[in-house]
Each structure stands twice: as C-alpha cells, then as structure tokens.
Design a protein around this motif. Structure first.
Motif, PDB file in Angstrom:
ATOM      1  N   LEU A 174       0.855  -1.173   0.000  1.00 18.34           N
ATOM      2  CA  LEU A 174       0.000   0.000   0.000  1.00 18.34           C
ATOM      3  C   LEU A 174       0.895   1.228   0.000  1.00 18.34           C
ATOM      4  O   LEU A 174       1.812   1.331   0.825  1.00 18.34           O
ATOM      5  CB  LEU A 174      -0.919   0.023   1.224  1.00 18.34           C
ATOM      6  CG  LEU A 174      -1.868  -1.163   1.384  1.00 18.34           C
ATOM      7  CD1 LEU A 174      -2.708  -0.993   2.650  1.00 18.34           C
ATOM      8  CD2 LEU A 174      -2.760  -1.330   0.168  1.00 18.34           C
ATOM      9  N   GLY A 175       0.660   2.149  -0.924  1.00 17.09           N
ATOM     10  CA  GLY A 175       1.547   3.289  -1.077  1.00 17.09           C
ATOM     11  C   GLY A 175       1.018   4.560  -0.450  1.00 17.09           C
ATOM     12  O   GLY A 175      -0.186   4.851  -0.522  1.00 17.09           O
ATOM     13  N   ILE A 205       3.472  -0.812   4.256  1.00 17.47           N
ATOM     14  CA  ILE A 205       3.139   0.553   3.840  1.00 17.47           C
ATOM     15  C   ILE A 205       4.409   1.185   3.303  1.00 17.47           C
ATOM     16  O   ILE A 205       5.381   1.371   4.039  1.00 17.47           O
ATOM     17  CB  ILE A 205       2.594   1.384   5.021  1.00 17.47           C
ATOM     18  CG1 ILE A 205       1.453   0.660   5.734  1.00 17.47           C
ATOM     19  CG2 ILE A 205       2.161   2.771   4.524  1.00 17.47           C
ATOM     20  CD1 ILE A 205       0.266   0.346   4.861  1.00 17.47           C
ATOM     21  N   ARG A 206       4.426   1.502   2.014  1.00 11.47           N
ATOM     22  CA  ARG A 206       5.583   2.123   1.370  1.00 11.47           C
ATOM     23  C   ARG A 206       5.344   3.637   1.360  1.00 11.47           C
ATOM     24  O   ARG A 206       4.434   4.136   0.697  1.00 11.47           O
ATOM     25  CB  ARG A 206       5.741   1.590  -0.045  1.00 11.47           C
ATOM     26  CG  ARG A 206       5.863   0.081  -0.118  1.00 11.47           C
ATOM     27  CD  ARG A 206       7.247  -0.393   0.215  1.00 11.47           C
ATOM     28  NE  ARG A 206       8.189  -0.069  -0.852  1.00 11.47           N
ATOM     29  CZ  ARG A 206       9.478  -0.397  -0.808  1.00 11.47           C
ATOM     30  NH1 ARG A 206       9.995  -1.015   0.249  1.00 11.47           N
ATOM     31  NH2 ARG A 206      10.277  -0.089  -1.829  1.00 11.47           N
ATOM     32  N   SER A 207       6.165   4.365   2.077  1.00 11.79           N
ATOM     33  CA  SER A 207       5.943   5.798   2.297  1.00 11.79           C
ATOM     34  C   SER A 207       6.970   6.636   1.561  1.00 11.79           C
ATOM     35  O   SER A 207       8.173   6.525   1.817  1.00 11.79           O
ATOM     36  CB  SER A 207       6.005   6.104   3.799  1.00 11.79           C
ATOM     37  OG  SER A 207       6.065   7.489   4.040  1.00 11.79           O
ATOM     38  N   ILE A 208       6.480   7.486   0.639  1.00  2.69           N
ATOM     39  CA  ILE A 208       7.340   8.445  -0.064  1.00  2.69           C
ATOM     40  C   ILE A 208       6.983   9.851   0.411  1.00  2.69           C
ATOM     41  O   ILE A 208       5.817  10.246   0.367  1.00  2.69           O
ATOM     42  CB  ILE A 208       7.132   8.373  -1.592  1.00  2.69           C
ATOM     43  CG1 ILE A 208       7.500   6.994  -2.130  1.00  2.69           C
ATOM     44  CG2 ILE A 208       7.959   9.448  -2.298  1.00  2.69           C
ATOM     45  CD1 ILE A 208       7.243   6.845  -3.621  1.00  2.69           C
ATOM     46  N   SER A 242       4.995  -0.716  -8.343  1.00  2.00           N
ATOM     47  CA  SER A 242       5.117  -1.924  -7.527  1.00  2.00           C
ATOM     48  C   SER A 242       4.017  -2.015  -6.473  1.00  2.00           C
ATOM     49  O   SER A 242       3.867  -3.061  -5.826  1.00  2.00           O
ATOM     50  CB  SER A 242       6.487  -1.960  -6.837  1.00  2.00           C
ATOM     51  OG  SER A 242       6.542  -1.046  -5.737  1.00  2.00           O
ATOM     52  N   TRP A 243       3.264  -0.928  -6.298  1.00  2.00           N
ATOM     53  CA  TRP A 243       2.186  -0.917  -5.309  1.00  2.00           C
ATOM     54  C   TRP A 243       0.965  -1.661  -5.832  1.00  2.00           C
ATOM     55  O   TRP A 243       0.635  -1.584  -7.015  1.00  2.00           O
ATOM     56  CB  TRP A 243       1.765   0.516  -4.978  1.00  2.00           C
ATOM     57  CG  TRP A 243       2.831   1.366  -4.360  1.00  2.00           C
ATOM     58  CD1 TRP A 243       4.045   0.968  -3.868  1.00  2.00           C
ATOM     59  CD2 TRP A 243       2.774   2.784  -4.169  1.00  2.00           C
ATOM     60  NE1 TRP A 243       4.745   2.041  -3.373  1.00  2.00           N
ATOM     61  CE2 TRP A 243       3.982   3.177  -3.547  1.00  2.00           C
ATOM     62  CE3 TRP A 243       1.823   3.760  -4.463  1.00  2.00           C
ATOM     63  CZ2 TRP A 243       4.264   4.501  -3.215  1.00  2.00           C
ATOM     64  CZ3 TRP A 243       2.096   5.080  -4.135  1.00  2.00           C
ATOM     65  CH2 TRP A 243       3.301   5.449  -3.508  1.00  2.00           C
ATOM     66  N   HIS A 244       0.277  -2.345  -4.929  1.00  2.00           N
ATOM     67  CA  HIS A 244      -1.022  -2.905  -5.285  1.00  2.00           C
ATOM     68  C   HIS A 244      -2.082  -1.804  -5.313  1.00  2.00           C
ATOM     69  O   HIS A 244      -2.961  -1.805  -6.181  1.00  2.00           O
ATOM     70  CB  HIS A 244      -1.420  -3.991  -4.289  1.00  2.00           C
ATOM     71  CG  HIS A 244      -0.584  -5.230  -4.370  1.00  2.00           C
ATOM     72  ND1 HIS A 244       0.658  -5.335  -3.765  1.00  2.00           N
ATOM     73  CD2 HIS A 244      -0.802  -6.418  -5.012  1.00  2.00           C
ATOM     74  CE1 HIS A 244       1.159  -6.541  -4.006  1.00  2.00           C
ATOM     75  NE2 HIS A 244       0.299  -7.214  -4.756  1.00  2.00           N
ATOM     76  N   PHE A 245      -1.954  -0.847  -4.387  1.00  2.00           N
ATOM     77  CA  PHE A 245      -2.871   0.296  -4.331  1.00  2.00           C
ATOM     78  C   PHE A 245      -2.126   1.537  -3.851  1.00  2.00           C
ATOM     79  O   PHE A 245      -1.323   1.459  -2.921  1.00  2.00           O
ATOM     80  CB  PHE A 245      -4.041   0.046  -3.360  1.00  2.00           C
ATOM     81  CG  PHE A 245      -4.917  -1.121  -3.706  1.00  2.00           C
ATOM     82  CD1 PHE A 245      -5.943  -0.993  -4.637  1.00  2.00           C
ATOM     83  CD2 PHE A 245      -4.728  -2.351  -3.086  1.00  2.00           C
ATOM     84  CE1 PHE A 245      -6.756  -2.065  -4.953  1.00  2.00           C
ATOM     85  CE2 PHE A 245      -5.547  -3.428  -3.389  1.00  2.00           C
ATOM     86  CZ  PHE A 245      -6.560  -3.294  -4.328  1.00  2.00           C
ATOM     87  N   GLY A 246      -2.405   2.674  -4.479  1.00  2.00           N
ATOM     88  CA  GLY A 246      -2.079   3.945  -3.863  1.00  2.00           C
ATOM     89  C   GLY A 246      -3.179   4.276  -2.869  1.00  2.00           C
ATOM     90  O   GLY A 246      -4.291   3.748  -2.955  1.00  2.00           O
ATOM     91  N   THR A 247      -2.888   5.146  -1.918  1.00  2.00           N
ATOM     92  CA  THR A 247      -3.892   5.478  -0.900  1.00  2.00           C
ATOM     93  C   THR A 247      -3.915   6.978  -0.628  1.00  2.00           C
ATOM     94  O   THR A 247      -2.903   7.668  -0.789  1.00  2.00           O
ATOM     95  CB  THR A 247      -3.609   4.751   0.435  1.00  2.00           C
ATOM     96  OG1 THR A 247      -2.379   5.245   1.002  1.00  2.00           O
ATOM     97  CG2 THR A 247      -3.509   3.248   0.231  1.00  2.00           C
TER      98      THR A 247
END
Length: 373
Positions: A174-175, A205-208, A242-247
């Motif tokens: 999840l991005g 949770i991938r956090s940019i 690479s994310w399944h979903f942005g959030t």
C-alpha cells in the motif's frame, strides 16, 4: 504574452513580518498576509504588466490579481480550493482574525463575479464557488488536474509487470505519497495494515515523502524518504508501479495529485470522500472511494475481496492502464482550452512550469499563486 509569470513571494518576507506584527497588535492574531491586497499587488507588481493593454490571465490563486484589476485585462481562475474552504476545512482560519476573514471572502467573491470563468480542480471547490460565494453556475467549471510527471521521460521507461499476489516474501504493498503523514492518513494506514495482517494478508506501507526520522515505528511501515519525481523519475515510477494500491485517506484535501499520478501509471487508488478527493477518481475502474473516515476493518475486508481471485485484480488493473491519457496535464489543458479559448499547448506549458512554492504563500493546501496565460 504567453507562459507563466515569474513571481517570487520570498522577496516580500520583510513586508510580511511587518504586516503580521501590525495584525497581531490590532487583532491578537498575526496570520493572513498572503490573502491581503498589499501582498497580491506587491507580488503581481514584480511582473510589471501593462495596465492599459489587453491581457488574458489564468490565475491559480483566488485573490491574485487583486480586484479591481485594469479594465483591459480578462482574468479567469483555475483553483484548488476557495479561501472559505481553506479557513474552515484546513483550519487556517484559526490563525486569522474573523473580521479580516470576512473581508478576504468579500474580495474573493468580487473577483469571481468579475472574472470570465472560475475553473476548479474538483466538484467540491466548484460547489463552494456557487453556494458559498453566490456565483452563477454557468461560469463555474470542473477540470481535474493531471499527474505531475514528465511524459517524455515516462515514454522512455520500460514496461513492467504488475505486482505478484501478496505473500510473506512479497507482501501487499500500500503506497503513501505526500509530505504530511498525519493529515494524509498515515496513521490510518498502520491500522489498516494490522487489520490486513489479521486476515492473513501480509502487508507493508511504502511511504514516499515524509522524513523517516519523524515517522512512528511500526513493523509494516517502510519509509523511503523523498524521491524526486523529475530527477529520479525511473525510481519514482518503478516504486509506484510496484504498489497494489495507492492510498489517500486525508483529514482534509483540496484535490490529491498523488491519486492522479498513481492512475497515470496504472495503479488503482483507495481513498475516502473528503474535500475534493472524489474528483480524482472518475469511476470504479480507478479504485475505491469510501465514505469519509471508514474503519480499518471495512477497508481491509474490501481489499481481501478485491484480491480474490487475484486474476480478477490483474484484469481490473490491466483495464486501467490504457486509460493513462485521462490523467495527464495534456488532457486537462485541452479541457481548459475548450472552456477558456486559446491553445491547449499554451495551457499545458503553463501547468508544467515550475510554479511558486505553495508553502511560502498559501500553506499546505497547494493552491498556487502563480499565473499562467
């Protein structure tokens, strides 16, 4: 004259400090210089525009130029949010004297009333222009913004495979994209990760954007820090894809360009209906829009259903990818040109330019005080 105007609010810092001091002594609240006519007139004066010659101005800031402007000018607006929404939904009004707020809103109403058109990035903002300011709906339009990505660079990047089914080795991704972890729903994502883990779906949770040192410690959180989307485009794009979903589960949000960037790259989005977020997702093919402030269990159940069978998720994602043009500034520019007249290429150029830093002028919302022509 074409293109954008080079306006630098940083040159007005000393004036701002003096104005804020006077406002503090007068009312007990120092905020609001960026909404003052003293500010907008001094800022626009940097461009040295001729008052006696016809000009067509497309402003991203509701109070620039200050009204009244020269009779020879045509002014249109393309805004993220109205000042009333900033004062109330974002809480900016807490720092500004109430009587001054009302004065600002009246200046803004007169500007909208005298403009050629008021174009908004979201229906949420358009509703405010009509309902809160009493502007004729016939002159109010909605044109969602595009992804802030370089299309030339994107065209040169290789095609990548979609993410694989979640597993312990390769969890659900999840991005999170944005600087403001708290306002944009970061804490909720940690609850959501826990809820998904409880349902047997390994999740990270991938956090940019946020400073990793300022983020909470959580086993599912993987901070990536800042990735410059213009100078490090390949890495930025590879990460999002690479994310399944942005959030985007924000407490307040005027629009949500991060959603458009995900959609431009074929990544579906999970968000909730706060502010202008709904206008970033045209339909169910782009993701899922939840009622404001859903429970983590509700969203986790939806994700679990959407991923099973995984072939259904892949087909859904495959149908989104060919729609990428919908989410570009070129498409937004074509829509602006149809409303305002003129060349779509001119609008696209104005929207792509490096604009004035919003933090220096309007706070965290991203409404830009630059002007494109």
């Amino acid at each position: 004259m074409k293109g954008g105007l080079a306006l630098d609010p940083r040159r007005l810092r000393q004036r701002r400090h003096l104005w804020n001091l006077c406002q503090l002594l007068r009312s007990g609240k120092p905020g609001g210089y960026q909404y003052s006519q003293a500010f907008t007139r001094a800022l626009l004066a940097q461009a040295r525009l001729p008052a006696d010659q016809p000009l067509a101005l497309l402003s991203h800031f509701p109070l620039l130029p200050a009204f009244p402007w020269p009779d020879a000018w045509r002014v249109d607006f393309y805004i993220d949010a109205t000042s009333r929404q900033l004062f109330h939904d974002y809480g900016i009004g807490k720092r500004i004297y109430s009587n001054y707020q009302q004065l600002v809103l009246e200046w803004e109403r007169r500007a909208y009333e005298s403009s050629g058109a008021v174009v908004c990035r979201s229906q949420w903002a358009a509703d405010s222009v009509v309902i809160d300011y009493g502007i004729d709906p016939a002159k109010v339009h909605v044109v969602p913004g595009g992804a802030n990505l370089d299309e030339t660079q994107l065209a040169a990047l290789p095609t990548v495979d979609p993410p694989v089914p979640p597993s312990q080795e390769q969890p659900l991704r999840l991005g999170f994209l944005g600087k403001e972890w708290q306002r944009k729903g970061g804490p909720f994502l940690l609850e959501l990760a826990d809820a998904l883990q409880q349902r047997g779906i390994p999740t990270v949770i991938r956090s940019i954007g946020p400073d990793p040192a300022r983020l909470p410690s959580h086993p599912s959180l993987q901070p990536l820090g800042f990735i410059h989307k213009q100078t490090d485009t390949a890495r930025f794009v590879a990460e999002l894809q690479s994310w399944h979903f942005g959030t985007l589960f924000s407490d307040a949000e005027a629009f949500g360009i991060s959603n458009r960037e995900c959609l431009r790259l074929g990544v579906p989005v999970l968000a909730h209906a706060v502010g202008g977020i709904a206008s970033t997702l045209p339909d169910g093919g782009c993701g899922q829009l939840f009622a404001a402030h859903p429970s983590a269990a509700e969203v986790a159940d939806w994700i679990a259903t959407r991923l099973s069978p995984y072939a259904g998720y892949l087909a859904w994602r495959a149908a989104l990818a060919p729609r990428w043009r919908e989410f570009t500034w070129d498409t937004a520019a074509e829509q602006l040109a149809a409303i305002l007249g003129g060349s779509a290429a001119t609008f696209a150029s104005a929207e792509r330019r490096d604009r004035v830093d919003a933090q220096a002028v309007t706070g965290p919302v991203g409404a830009q005080p630059g002007i494109g022509l």
